[in-house]
Write a protein that holds these residues in place. Structure first.
Motif, short mmCIF file in Angstrom:
data_model
loop_
_atom_site.label_atom_id
_atom_site.label_comp_id
_atom_site.label_asym_id
_atom_site.label_seq_id
_atom_site.Cartn_x
_atom_site.Cartn_y
_atom_site.Cartn_z
N GLU A 33 3.62 13.63 2.34
CA GLU A 33 3.48 14.22 1.21
C GLU A 33 4.85 13.58 0.42
N GLN A 37 4.56 11.12 -2.64
CA GLN A 37 5.25 11.57 -4.14
C GLN A 37 6.45 10.32 -4.63
N GLU A 47 -1.24 9.22 -12.77
CA GLU A 47 -1.64 9.38 -11.22
C GLU A 47 -1.71 8.56 -10.48
N ALA A 49 -3.68 7.72 -6.51
CA ALA A 49 -4.71 8.28 -5.80
C ALA A 49 -4.41 7.69 -4.21
N GLY A 59 -10.95 11.40 2.63
CA GLY A 59 -10.21 12.26 1.87
C GLY A 59 -9.38 11.51 0.83
N ARG A 61 -5.93 12.47 -2.38
CA ARG A 61 -4.96 13.31 -2.94
C ARG A 61 -4.22 12.65 -3.91
N TYR A 62 -3.84 13.50 -4.97
CA TYR A 62 -3.21 12.57 -6.40
C TYR A 62 -1.88 13.17 -6.39
N PHE A 63 -1.09 12.36 -6.93
CA PHE A 63 0.20 12.71 -7.40
C PHE A 63 0.62 12.06 -8.94
N GLU A 68 2.24 16.95 -7.16
CA GLU A 68 0.88 16.70 -6.77
C GLU A 68 -0.01 17.39 -7.76
N PRO A 70 -4.22 18.65 -8.45
CA PRO A 70 -5.38 19.16 -7.88
C PRO A 70 -6.48 18.16 -7.72
N THR A 96 -11.40 16.49 -1.91
CA THR A 96 -10.39 16.61 -2.75
C THR A 96 -9.53 18.07 -2.37
N PRO A 97 -8.54 18.14 -2.94
CA PRO A 97 -7.77 19.46 -2.85
C PRO A 97 -8.62 20.60 -3.62
#
Length: 279
Positions: A33, A37, A47, A49, A59, A61-63, A68, A70, A96-97
């Motif tokens: 993580e 970030q 963002e 990805a 999988g 995740r997006y920051f 982060e 969702p 996704t989350p």
């Protein structure tokens, strides 16, 4: 650890200078993580990805540059189109989350598009104090709202407050303080954008999405917000499903884009658009 390679895409536009820029990191399995970030902050887009795994189900995740998020629609579109460049067109699925999101890519006349279907949307009323704070933020009052489309909190992966303005002039001229917007959004626990809409008629809408992160204050093209808008329009009876609406966004920040929103009778909302590499 293999050094992550960041791809840069403009989503919801066929012009690298339009739409919403997204960072895409394929093969992000070795990143924690903190690393994600850091990369998102370095990229500086709304963002980035991070895609993990292999094959057509992966999988993600997006920051944003600061936290982060969702779910992010434009980075989903960019990621699917990047994967289609390697694996070919067809179905993909992202874990996704907020749950599984299905995506379909296709190419017509040399133009590749991706369509994602959101998780189940919902809306709820905004408390009077929250609505008052939103209107104060953009320097408008209750009389500026479109009485046909009541303000609501709309969800299709992220929680978005949503306002519809009756007058195009008020929509075009609204201003806001990014610091005050960030304070309000943090206090309310809104992880993504504040949606402000105007209806042009004949299934055409225009959106402005307030999103102060880093050097960004207003998002150019927001897929998650478009999905939430589709759910909102269905919930208030503003469309008769199955329906399609077009949402223009980004004119006010010099990066125009177009989002196509298909609204079925039930279930998730489908948002589609193009994406092209930047640079």
């Amino acid at each position: 650890m293999t050094r992550a390679t960041v791809q840069r895409w403009a989503a919801f536009s066929d012009d690298p200078g339009g739409g919403n820029p997204a960072g895409v990191v394929l093969g992000a399995d070795d990143l924690d993580e903190t690393g994600m970030q850091r990369i998102a902050a370095d990229v500086g887009y709304a963002e980035t990805a991070f895609v993990m795994g292999s094959g057509r189900e992966r999988g993600i995740r997006y920051f944003s540059p600061v936290a982060e998020v969702p779910f992010c629609g434009h980075a989903t579109v960019a990621s699917a189109i990047a994967l289609a460049g390697e694996l070919g067109d067809g179905p993909f699925a992202f874990d996704t989350p907020v749950g599984r999101v299905d995506i379909e890519t296709r190419t017509d006349a040399g133009v590749r598009t991706a369509a994602f279907t959101s998780v189940e949307p919902w809306i709820e009323e905004l408390p009077d104090a929250t609505l008052g704070a939103l209107l104060a933020l953009i320097g408008l009052g209750p009389g500026d709202l479109d009485p046909r489309h009541p303000p609501r909190l709309a969800f299709a992966g992220n929680r978005h407050p949503l306002l519809v303005l009756a007058d195009l002039g008020a929509f075009d001229s609204l201003t806001f303080d990014p610091g005050e917007a960030r304070t309000l959004m943090d206090a309310e626990g809104w992880p993504a954008t504040i949606i402000v809409l105007h209806e042009h008629g004949a299934g055409r809408w225009e959106a402005r999405n307030i999103f102060p992160v880093g050097v960004i204050a207003e998002d150019p093209a927001t897929g998650a917000a478009a999905a939430a808008t589709g759910g909102y329009l269905r919930a208030i009876g503003a469309v008769t499903p199955p329906a399609r609406v077009l949402i223009e966004q980004g004119r006010h920040v010099g990066r125009p884009g177009l989002l196509t929103v298909d609204i079925p009778e039930s279930g998730g909302i489908t948002v589609s658009g193009t994406a092209v590499p930047i640079g």
